[in-house]
Design an enzyme around this catalytic site. Structure first.
Site, PDB file in Angstrom:
ATOM      1  CB  SER A   1      45.093 -18.826  17.468  1.00 12.67           C
ATOM      2  OG  SER A   1      46.297 -19.509  17.761  1.00 12.67           O
TER       3      SER A   1
ATOM      4  CE1 TYR B   1      43.463 -18.774  22.500  1.00 13.86           C
ATOM      5  CE2 TYR B   1      45.152 -20.029  21.338  1.00 13.86           C
ATOM      6  CZ  TYR B   1      44.470 -18.848  21.546  1.00 13.86           C
ATOM      7  OH  TYR B   1      44.775 -17.740  20.785  1.00 13.86           O
TER       8      TYR B   1
HETATM    9  N1  LIG Z   1      49.492 -13.138  21.793  1.00 14.21           N
HETATM   10  C1  LIG Z   1      49.559 -14.169  20.981  1.00 14.21           C
HETATM   11  O1  LIG Z   1      50.613 -14.803  20.826  1.00 14.21           O
HETATM   12  C2  LIG Z   1      48.322 -14.591  20.219  1.00 14.21           C
HETATM   13  C3  LIG Z   1      48.498 -15.555  19.198  1.00 14.21           C
HETATM   14  C4  LIG Z   1      47.384 -15.966  18.477  1.00 14.21           C
HETATM   15  C5  LIG Z   1      46.149 -15.404  18.748  1.00 14.21           C
HETATM   16  N2  LIG Z   1      46.009 -14.472  19.730  1.00 14.21           N
HETATM   17  C6  LIG Z   1      44.672 -13.917  19.963  1.00 14.21           C
HETATM   18  O2  LIG Z   1      44.748 -12.512  19.890  1.00 14.21           O
HETATM   19  C7  LIG Z   1      43.710 -11.934  20.686  1.00 14.21           C
HETATM   20  C8  LIG Z   1      44.319 -10.896  21.584  1.00 14.21           C
HETATM   21  O3  LIG Z   1      45.300 -11.536  22.393  1.00 14.21           O
HETATM   22  P1  LIG Z   1      46.457 -10.711  23.146  1.00 14.21           P
HETATM   23  O4  LIG Z   1      47.705 -11.452  22.907  1.00 14.21           O
HETATM   24  O5  LIG Z   1      46.371  -9.261  22.845  1.00 14.21           O
HETATM   25  O6  LIG Z   1      46.009 -11.001  24.655  1.00 14.21           O
HETATM   26  P2  LIG Z   1      45.977 -10.065  25.962  1.00 14.21           P
HETATM   27  O7  LIG Z   1      47.142  -9.146  25.964  1.00 14.21           O
HETATM   28  O8  LIG Z   1      45.779 -11.009  27.086  1.00 14.21           O
HETATM   29  O9  LIG Z   1      44.664  -9.188  25.736  1.00 14.21           O
HETATM   30  C9  LIG Z   1      43.411  -9.803  25.668  1.00 14.21           C
HETATM   31  C10 LIG Z   1      42.358  -8.735  25.697  1.00 14.21           C
HETATM   32  O10 LIG Z   1      41.083  -9.406  25.642  1.00 14.21           O
HETATM   33  C11 LIG Z   1      40.281  -8.852  26.665  1.00 14.21           C
HETATM   34  N3  LIG Z   1      39.265  -9.779  27.150  1.00 14.21           N
HETATM   35  C12 LIG Z   1      39.425 -10.993  27.704  1.00 14.21           C
HETATM   36  N4  LIG Z   1      38.231 -11.495  28.087  1.00 14.21           N
HETATM   37  C13 LIG Z   1      37.307 -10.560  27.764  1.00 14.21           C
HETATM   38  C14 LIG Z   1      35.907 -10.465  27.915  1.00 14.21           C
HETATM   39  N5  LIG Z   1      35.216 -11.430  28.495  1.00 14.21           N
HETATM   40  N6  LIG Z   1      35.283  -9.371  27.437  1.00 14.21           N
HETATM   41  C15 LIG Z   1      35.978  -8.377  26.857  1.00 14.21           C
HETATM   42  N7  LIG Z   1      37.304  -8.372  26.722  1.00 14.21           N
HETATM   43  C16 LIG Z   1      37.960  -9.458  27.172  1.00 14.21           C
HETATM   44  C17 LIG Z   1      41.249  -8.497  27.778  1.00 14.21           C
HETATM   45  O11 LIG Z   1      40.627  -7.594  28.653  1.00 14.21           O
HETATM   46  P3  LIG Z   1      41.226  -7.290  30.133  1.00 14.21           P
HETATM   47  O12 LIG Z   1      42.345  -6.314  29.918  1.00 14.21           O
HETATM   48  O13 LIG Z   1      40.058  -6.741  30.880  1.00 14.21           O
HETATM   49  O14 LIG Z   1      41.695  -8.614  30.667  1.00 14.21           O
HETATM   50  C18 LIG Z   1      42.402  -7.910  26.971  1.00 14.21           C
HETATM   51  O15 LIG Z   1      42.179  -6.557  26.674  1.00 14.21           O
HETATM   52  C19 LIG Z   1      43.050 -13.100  21.424  1.00 14.21           C
HETATM   53  O16 LIG Z   1      41.860 -13.462  20.767  1.00 14.21           O
HETATM   54  C20 LIG Z   1      44.082 -14.208  21.315  1.00 14.21           C
HETATM   55  O17 LIG Z   1      43.484 -15.487  21.373  1.00 14.21           O
HETATM   56  C21 LIG Z   1      47.070 -14.054  20.471  1.00 14.21           C
END
Ligand SMILES: NC(=O)c1ccc[n+]([C@@H]2O[C@H](COP(=O)([O-])OP(=O)(O)OC[C@H]3O[C@@H](n4cnc5c(N)ncnc54)[C@H](OP(=O)(O)O)[C@@H]3O)[C@@H](O)[C@H]2O)c1
Length: 221
Positions: free
Chosen positions: A120, A144
């Protein structure tokens, strides 16, 4: 060895992980889109069982995408709940290490192994200490961003340990996934936008290693 690349994406049920899995499959890769139900990155037994069920002799691309924000409660300096921080690290840092260690033997069987850690921009120490950057001015979170900063260092350590492997951290940019909605953010970038940099590193010729990159280029550590 077949020319079809094999990719494993964690946390691929929704959001950026689902978009990375779809994007790699659309480019002809064999994609294992792992969900928490079959691969819980916080659970040693789940990761070991998943690895033991893996039937390919090698793995070309591991995308460590699963991550949580942990929410705002318990992360504000001065009001920190260590249990919240620990849970964030368990997924965002130890989860990545756990899955990477489990799949390293298969990655080392690939002719062109790549690890892409979804980090991130909030992990950037440079941006967080630049008064002119938005991160320095916005509400501080103890867990985070530091979990992702630690992930960046882990990325570099694996890159240094395995010179034949491309190991990088990516910043997807702020995207309007459930992750952002849970933090009360309304964002225009889509999950597909956030997936683009990981897909680029997974598919480009001669990928770099030990870098921290976004769509816009190098992110300062
Ligand atoms: N969205 C943003 O603005 C943003 C910005 C910077 C970085 N990121 C990073 O991008 C990545 C994806 O984020 P996203 O925005 O797509 O978030 P999201 O929509 O909340 O999706 C997160 C995914 O991670 C899975 N997950 C969480 N805990 C887990 C575990 N213990 N074992 C296996 N899977 C798990 C969730 O599974 P469930 O469906 O079962 O909950 C979900 O499929 C993350 O690493 C986040 O930190 C996101």
């Amino acid at each position: 060895m077949s020319d079809t690349k094999i990719a494993l994406v964690t946390g691929a049920a929704r959001g950026i992980g689902a978009a990375i899995a779809e994007g790699l499959a659309a480019r002809g890769m064999t994609v294992i889109a792992a969900t928490r139900a079959d691969l819980d990155v916080t659970d040693d037994d789940s990761v070991a069982a998943f690895a033991s069920r893996y039937r390919h002799d090698h793995l070309d691309i591991l995308v460590n995408n699963a991550g949580i924000s942990g929410g705002r409660e318990g992360q504000t300096p001065g009001q920190v709940d260590p249990a919240v921080i620990r849970a964030v690290y368990e997924t965002n840092l130890f989860g990545v290490i756990r899955v990477t260690e489990a799949f390293l033997p298969r990655l080392r069987e690939s002719a062109d192994p790549r690890i892409i850690n979804v980090s991130s921009g909030t992990a950037s120490l440079h941006w967080n200490t630049d008064p002119s950057h938005g991160f320095a001015a916005r509400g501080a979170m103890a867990g985070y961003p530091s979990s992702k900063a630690a992930l960046n260092m882990v990325t570099v350590q694996y890159a240094n340990a395995f010179p034949g492997m491309s190991v990088n951290a990516v910043a997807p940019g702020a995207c309007g996934t459930d992750f952002a909605k849970d933090l009360g953010l309304s964002l225009e970038r889509t999950a597909a936008d956030g997936a683009a940099i990981a897909i680029r590193l997974a598919t480009m010729d001669k990928p770099p290693t030990a870098t921290f990159v976004s769509d816009e280029g190098t992110v300062p550590w």
